[in-house]
Each structure stands twice: as structure tokens, then as C-alpha cells.
Write a protein that holds these residues in place. Structure first.
Motif, PDB file in Angstrom:
ATOM      1  N   GLN A  21      -4.910  51.389  76.142  1.00 50.34           N
ATOM      2  CA  GLN A  21      -4.446  50.928  77.434  1.00 50.34           C
ATOM      3  C   GLN A  21      -2.925  51.012  77.536  1.00 50.34           C
ATOM      4  OE1 GLN A  21      -6.328  50.141  79.990  1.00 50.34           O
ATOM      5  NE2 GLN A  21      -4.562  49.729  81.317  1.00 50.34           N
ATOM      6  N   SER A  22      -2.235  50.810  76.410  1.00 43.42           N
ATOM      7  CA  SER A  22      -0.776  50.798  76.425  1.00 43.42           C
ATOM      8  C   SER A  22      -0.187  52.189  76.652  1.00 43.42           C
ATOM      9  CB  SER A  22      -0.243  50.222  75.107  1.00 43.42           C
ATOM     10  OG  SER A  22      -0.533  51.099  74.039  1.00 43.42           O
ATOM     11  N   THR A  23      -0.976  53.231  76.475  1.00 42.38           N
ATOM     12  CA  THR A  23      -0.481  54.587  76.685  1.00 42.38           C
ATOM     13  C   THR A  23      -0.760  55.103  78.088  1.00 42.38           C
ATOM     14  OG1 THR A  23      -2.546  55.576  75.875  1.00 42.38           O
ATOM     15  CG2 THR A  23      -0.811  55.125  74.246  1.00 42.38           C
ATOM     16  N   SER A  24      -1.355  54.316  78.926  1.00 41.23           N
ATOM     17  CA  SER A  24      -1.653  54.728  80.287  1.00 41.23           C
ATOM     18  C   SER A  24      -0.356  55.002  81.051  1.00 41.23           C
ATOM     19  CB  SER A  24      -2.455  53.634  81.001  1.00 41.23           C
ATOM     20  OG  SER A  24      -2.736  54.014  82.326  1.00 41.23           O
ATOM     21  N   GLY A  25      -0.287  56.180  81.661  1.00 42.02           N
ATOM     22  CA  GLY A  25       0.906  56.547  82.409  1.00 42.02           C
ATOM     23  C   GLY A  25       2.044  57.078  81.563  1.00 42.02           C
ATOM     24  N   THR A  26       1.822  57.199  80.261  1.00 40.03           N
ATOM     25  CA  THR A  26       2.878  57.668  79.361  1.00 40.03           C
ATOM     26  C   THR A  26       3.200  59.141  79.615  1.00 40.03           C
ATOM     27  OG1 THR A  26       2.209  56.122  77.637  1.00 40.03           O
ATOM     28  CG2 THR A  26       3.530  58.008  76.940  1.00 40.03           C
ATOM     29  N   LEU A  27       4.505  59.466  79.666  1.00 40.37           N
ATOM     30  CA  LEU A  27       4.953  60.845  79.787  1.00 40.37           C
ATOM     31  C   LEU A  27       5.402  61.332  78.410  1.00 40.37           C
ATOM     32  CD1 LEU A  27       5.642  63.261  81.650  1.00 40.37           C
ATOM     33  CD2 LEU A  27       7.942  62.297  81.865  1.00 40.37           C
ATOM     34  N   VAL A  28       4.758  62.360  77.907  1.00 33.70           N
ATOM     35  CA  VAL A  28       5.039  62.864  76.565  1.00 33.70           C
ATOM     36  C   VAL A  28       5.666  64.261  76.676  1.00 33.70           C
ATOM     37  CG1 VAL A  28       4.075  63.450  74.317  1.00 33.70           C
ATOM     38  CG2 VAL A  28       3.087  61.579  75.642  1.00 33.70           C
ATOM     39  N   VAL A  29       6.788  64.469  75.993  1.00 31.12           N
ATOM     40  CA  VAL A  29       7.439  65.772  75.938  1.00 31.12           C
ATOM     41  C   VAL A  29       6.954  66.499  74.690  1.00 31.12           C
ATOM     42  CG1 VAL A  29       9.624  67.009  75.821  1.00 31.12           C
ATOM     43  CG2 VAL A  29       9.461  64.910  77.168  1.00 31.12           C
ATOM     44  N   VAL A  30       6.354  67.676  74.882  1.00 30.44           N
ATOM     45  CA  VAL A  30       5.714  68.394  73.774  1.00 30.44           C
ATOM     46  C   VAL A  30       6.374  69.760  73.589  1.00 30.44           C
ATOM     47  CG1 VAL A  30       3.529  69.241  72.836  1.00 30.44           C
ATOM     48  CG2 VAL A  30       3.550  67.265  74.394  1.00 30.44           C
ATOM     49  N   LEU A 236       9.291  88.661  67.296  1.00 31.46           N
ATOM     50  CA  LEU A 236       9.671  88.079  68.584  1.00 31.46           C
ATOM     51  C   LEU A 236       9.199  86.631  68.622  1.00 31.46           C
ATOM     52  CD1 LEU A 236       8.712  90.966  71.027  1.00 31.46           C
ATOM     53  CD2 LEU A 236      10.993  90.371  70.216  1.00 31.46           C
ATOM     54  N   GLN A 237      10.095  85.724  68.910  1.00 34.34           N
ATOM     55  CA  GLN A 237       9.769  84.305  68.955  1.00 34.34           C
ATOM     56  C   GLN A 237       9.839  83.776  70.371  1.00 34.34           C
ATOM     57  OE1 GLN A 237      12.684  82.578  66.292  1.00 34.34           O
ATOM     58  NE2 GLN A 237      11.354  82.854  64.531  1.00 34.34           N
ATOM     59  N   MET A 238       9.149  82.679  70.607  1.00 33.02           N
ATOM     60  CA  MET A 238       9.239  82.008  71.898  1.00 33.02           C
ATOM     61  C   MET A 238       9.033  80.519  71.719  1.00 33.02           C
ATOM     62  SD  MET A 238       7.276  82.694  75.523  1.00 33.02           S
ATOM     63  CE  MET A 238       8.445  83.973  75.961  1.00 33.02           C
ATOM     64  N   ASN A 239       9.815  79.738  72.431  1.00 36.16           N
ATOM     65  CA  ASN A 239       9.672  78.291  72.458  1.00 36.16           C
ATOM     66  C   ASN A 239       9.481  77.846  73.901  1.00 36.16           C
ATOM     67  OD1 ASN A 239      10.585  77.495  69.538  1.00 36.16           O
ATOM     68  ND2 ASN A 239      12.157  78.894  70.277  1.00 36.16           N
ATOM     69  N   LEU A 240       8.758  76.763  74.072  1.00 27.72           N
ATOM     70  CA  LEU A 240       8.662  76.152  75.391  1.00 27.72           C
ATOM     71  C   LEU A 240       8.525  74.640  75.219  1.00 27.72           C
ATOM     72  CD1 LEU A 240       5.553  75.085  76.166  1.00 27.72           C
ATOM     73  CD2 LEU A 240       5.129  77.529  76.341  1.00 27.72           C
ATOM     74  N   VAL A 241       8.769  73.920  76.288  1.00 25.80           N
ATOM     75  CA  VAL A 241       8.628  72.468  76.292  1.00 25.80           C
ATOM     76  C   VAL A 241       7.699  72.088  77.427  1.00 25.80           C
ATOM     77  CG1 VAL A 241       9.813  70.266  76.590  1.00 25.80           C
ATOM     78  CG2 VAL A 241      10.900  72.080  75.294  1.00 25.80           C
ATOM     79  N   GLY A 242       6.642  71.344  77.111  1.00 28.06           N
ATOM     80  CA  GLY A 242       5.721  70.871  78.130  1.00 28.06           C
ATOM     81  C   GLY A 242       5.818  69.361  78.292  1.00 28.06           C
ATOM     82  N   LYS A 243       5.708  68.890  79.514  1.00 27.86           N
ATOM     83  CA  LYS A 243       5.675  67.457  79.792  1.00 27.86           C
ATOM     84  C   LYS A 243       4.266  67.074  80.201  1.00 27.86           C
ATOM     85  CE  LYS A 243      10.529  67.102  81.147  1.00 27.86           C
ATOM     86  NZ  LYS A 243      11.501  66.685  82.217  1.00 27.86           N
ATOM     87  N   VAL A 244       3.686  66.139  79.461  1.00 23.84           N
ATOM     88  CA  VAL A 244       2.299  65.745  79.660  1.00 23.84           C
ATOM     89  C   VAL A 244       2.256  64.268  80.017  1.00 23.84           C
ATOM     90  CG1 VAL A 244       0.023  65.604  78.605  1.00 23.84           C
ATOM     91  CG2 VAL A 244       1.553  67.474  77.992  1.00 23.84           C
ATOM     92  N   ARG A 245       1.480  63.946  81.051  1.00 26.60           N
ATOM     93  CA  ARG A 245       1.334  62.546  81.440  1.00 26.60           C
ATOM     94  C   ARG A 245      -0.122  62.121  81.242  1.00 26.60           C
ATOM     95  NH1 ARG A 245       4.676  59.376  84.128  1.00 26.60           N
ATOM     96  NH2 ARG A 245       5.913  61.157  84.856  1.00 26.60           N
ATOM     97  N   PHE A 246      -0.287  60.998  80.565  1.00 27.54           N
ATOM     98  CA  PHE A 246      -1.629  60.468  80.325  1.00 27.54           C
ATOM     99  C   PHE A 246      -2.035  59.507  81.446  1.00 27.54           C
ATOM    100  CE2 PHE A 246      -0.589  62.029  76.156  1.00 27.54           C
ATOM    101  CZ  PHE A 246      -1.795  62.454  75.652  1.00 27.54           C
ATOM    102  N   LYS A 247      -3.288  59.598  81.830  1.00 30.98           N
ATOM    103  CA  LYS A 247      -3.798  58.729  82.898  1.00 30.98           C
ATOM    104  C   LYS A 247      -3.760  57.258  82.463  1.00 30.98           C
ATOM    105  CE  LYS A 247      -7.006  62.321  84.448  1.00 30.98           C
ATOM    106  NZ  LYS A 247      -8.411  62.691  84.683  1.00 30.98           N
TER     107      LYS A 247
END
Length: 247
Positions: A21-30, A236-247
Motif C-alpha cells: 500500500q505504501s508504494t501506491s502512486g510511487t514514481l520510479v526512475v529506471v 554500439l551502446q544505448m542508454n535510456l531512462v524510463g519513469k514508471v508510476r505504480f497504481k
């Protein structure tokens, strides 16, 4: 089940529920990362010719004739190669001046002219590169050689590394969700930033290290043994950053 065990199980269930429950609405940078490796399939060779003579016209004429001859040889050996002449120069040559005891300045004495020109050769025919180079070296000097990837190969690999990096992002999101005690379905991908990691254009290791070669002048009739080349591979390398939000 005994009462102590029932109480313990209920406590663990409550703790797990509270944690989830404490992770609800959490925005995680991956951050995500991937790389693809491919054998080099293109070579860029640099040839040059330089002549020196007291007569500027004579030196220029020899350079022009030898460059033309060298280009004809390369086109004959590798018809599909792309040639580009560049770096034509003409410099005066002065006699070495020794300082006079009284410190007087002597006017430089012109002794001749140095004339030269360079030729860039791009080819996909790596199998015949040694033979072509040896033939050209009868007239021209090999000044440098770089191996890399052809434009068409780069475009193909770019599609592959984007797919591989995005796949890695999905795998990391699933791992993070599991660590947080959440279902993967609870995570909504909010943003995918292909530049936020600092992987800007020009920073990929897409170019192989240049093979420096000392330029040598040779006579037109000299026979040159075929050099040995190893094209190597490019990563050839590639990096990306994703932002994920948990319900």
C-alpha cells in the motif's frame, strides 16, 4: 494451525499489505542499457603523394600524373570503391640558414617546391582490400586506414539496439515491481527518455580505433607485398531512462 502461527501469518500478511500500500502512486526512475556488436564492414583508406622539385610546375605535374595513375589502379582493382581527392598543397622549400656571428639576418633562399595531394577511398570490399592497397602503393603512399560500419549497417543496428534497450527496460521494471511486492501490471510507463542518460549523439563507440600507418614514398616500378588487415568489430551502446508510476 496453532494460534501463534495464525497470529504470525496474519502479521506478515498485514505487513505485506501495508508495504504494498505504501508504494501506491510511487514514481520510479529506471535506467536501462543494451549493446549490439557487429563485424566492421567498411574501410576508409587515405593515400597521398608528394613530390619536390626546384621547378614548381614539374613537381605539380608529377603529383598530378601519379595521383591519376593511382586512382586508375584503385578503380581497376575495386570498381565499387568511392574515391575523393582532397588536401592539395604547394609549399616553397628554403635552404637551411645558419646564424651569422654578427647576428645579421640572411634572406631565405628558395631552393624548390613541395607539392602533394591526398586521396580518400571508401570501400565495402574488405576481402580485396589488401590486394587493392598493394597495387595502389606502387604509386601512392598509404597514410592511414580506418575500419567501421557502413551507413546501411548502422541503420540496421540502430533498430536492434533500440529494441534491445527497450526490452532491458521492461525486464528492470518487472524486477523492481517484484522487489516492491507489486505486480508488473500495476506499473504504468510514464516517460521514456533516450537522452536523459547523457548518451548524446557522437558518444557511441561506433568507430573502431584508427590504424596509423607511416607514409612511405615508393617508385612506380616497385613491387609491394600485400599488407595484412584485421577489420575487427564495432560495439554500439544505448542508454535510456524510463519513469514508471505504480497504481
Amino acid at each position: 494451525m496453532s494460534l501463534p502461527k495464525i497470529v504470525l501469518a496474519a502479521s506478515l500478511l498485514a505487513a505485506t499489505s501495508a508495504y504494498a500500500q505504501s508504494t501506491s502512486g510511487t514514481l520510479v526512475v529506471v535506467p536501462a542499457f543494451a549493446e549490439v556488436v557487429h563485424a566492421n564492414d567498411q574501410a576508409v583508406a587515405s593515400f597521398n603523394i608528394e613530390e619536390q622539385d626546384k621547378d614548381k610546375a614539374v613537381a605539380a605535374s608529377r603529383v598530378n600524373q601519379k595521383m591519376k595513375q593511382g586512382m586508375e589502379i584503385i578503380r581497376r582493382e575495386d570498381p565499387q570503391a568511392a574515391l575523393k581527392t582532397q588536401g592539395y598543397y604547394t609549399y616553397p622549400v628554403y635552404a637551411e640558414q645558419r646564424p651569422l656571428p654578427n647576428g645579421a639576418v640572411v634572406k631565405p633562399q628558395l631552393t624548390g617546391w613541395r607539392v602533394g595531394q591526398s586521396l580518400e577511398v571508401k570501400t565495402l570490399n574488405l576481402a580485396g582490400l589488401s590486394k587493392t592497397t598493394a597495387a595502389a602503393q606502387k604509386v601512392l603512399a598509404l597514410a592511414g586506414l580506418n575500419f567501421g560500419l557502413a551507413p546501411a549497417t548502422l541503420r540496421k543496428l540502430d533498430d536492434e539496439r533500440i529494441a534491445a534497450t527497450y526490452k532491458n527496460l521492461g525486464e528492470r521494471i518487472a524486477s523492481i515491481a517484484a522487489a516492491m511486492g507489486r505486480n508488473r501490471a500495476d506499473a504504468t510507463l510514464d516517460t521514456v527518455d533516450f537522452e536523459g542518460s547523457g548518451n548524446y549523439a557522437g558518444q557511441d563507440r561506433a568507430q573502431a580505433a584508427p590504424m596509423a600507418m607511416k607514409s612511405m614514398r615508393m617508385s612506380e616500378s616497385a613491387s609491394v607485398a600485400e599488407p595484412s588487415f584485421e577489420p575487427g568489430e564495432t560495439t554500439l551502446q544505448m542508454n535510456l531512462v524510463g519513469k514508471v508510476r505504480f497504481k
